[in-house]
Design a protein around this motif. Structure first.
Motif, PDB file in Angstrom:
ATOM      1  N   ILE A   1       0.876  -1.600  -0.028  1.00  0.00           N
ATOM      2  CA  ILE A   1      -0.283  -0.010   0.109  1.00  0.00           C
ATOM      3  C   ILE A   1       0.597   1.567   0.304  1.00  0.00           C
ATOM      4  N   SER A   2       0.535   2.061  -0.687  1.00  0.00           N
ATOM      5  CA  SER A   2       1.245   3.752  -0.669  1.00  0.00           C
ATOM      6  C   SER A   2       0.165   4.644  -1.019  1.00  0.00           C
ATOM      7  N   ARG A   3       0.317   6.028  -0.577  1.00  0.00           N
ATOM      8  CA  ARG A   3       0.052   6.831  -0.889  1.00  0.00           C
ATOM      9  C   ARG A   3       0.189   7.733  -1.955  1.00  0.00           C
ATOM     10  N   ASP A   4      -0.095   9.033  -2.212  1.00  0.00           N
ATOM     11  CA  ASP A   4       0.655  10.552  -2.832  1.00  0.00           C
ATOM     12  C   ASP A   4      -0.530  11.391  -2.516  1.00  0.00           C
ATOM     13  N   ASN A   5      -0.146  12.123  -1.404  1.00  0.00           N
ATOM     14  CA  ASN A   5      -0.788  12.988  -1.020  1.00  0.00           C
ATOM     15  C   ASN A   5      -1.231  14.467  -1.904  1.00  0.00           C
ATOM     16  N   ALA A   6      -0.413  14.433  -2.770  1.00  0.00           N
ATOM     17  CA  ALA A   6      -0.402  15.338  -3.527  1.00  0.00           C
ATOM     18  C   ALA A   6      -1.514  15.383  -4.919  1.00  0.00           C
ATOM     19  N   LYS A   7      -1.814  13.755  -5.008  1.00  0.00           N
ATOM     20  CA  LYS A   7      -2.789  13.225  -5.799  1.00  0.00           C
ATOM     21  C   LYS A   7      -4.002  13.199  -5.504  1.00  0.00           C
ATOM     22  N   ASN A   8      -4.536  12.848  -4.493  1.00  0.00           N
ATOM     23  CA  ASN A   8      -5.126  12.919  -3.300  1.00  0.00           C
ATOM     24  C   ASN A   8      -5.217  10.859  -3.821  1.00  0.00           C
TER      25      ASN A   8
END
Length: 124
Positions: A70-77
């Motif tokens: 799992i990962s996230r990219d907060n800049a891309k929501n």
């Protein structure tokens, strides 16, 4: 409040890989701990992985550890679930979920916001 929309599901051969995505609306995505759950036919919905809103701390169910990430990219929501070495038993609807300012939890009821799910089918 946040709206979640999953995408990226589809048909994949056993042993193959797939990445599903979850796009969140709003500008407060970074304040939500996010999780991935799946519902395998005939079974209860189960926790797959989660990532905290602060620090990006990740947790993966034992059954998927070392295969899923799992990962996230907060800049891309957006939150992602990279799935490798898939087997037919993991055919399921995969859901993303969010909880505001919460820690990662493995119980679905701890998450207030849910997407509609995306179907992942693993062929044998």
């Amino acid at each position: 409040q946040v709206q979640l929309v999953e995408s990226g599901g589809g048909l994949v051969q056993a042993g193959g890989s797939l990445r599903v995505s979850c796009a969140a609306s709003g500008r407060t995505f970074s304040s939500y701990t996010m999780g991935w759950f799946r519902q395998i036919p005939g079974k209860d919905r189960e926790f797959v992985a989660g990532i905290s809103w602060i620090g990006g701390i990740t947790y993966h169910a034992d059954s998927v550890k070392c295969r899923f990430t799992i990962s996230r990219d907060n800049a891309k929501n957006t939150v992602y679930l990279q799935m490798n070495s898939l087997n037919p038993g993991e055919t399921a609807v995969y859901y993303c979920a969010g909880r505001y300012l919460g820690n990662v939890a493995s119980q679905g009821h701890e998450y207030a916001y849910w997407g509609q799910g995306t179907q992942v089918t693993v062929s044998s």
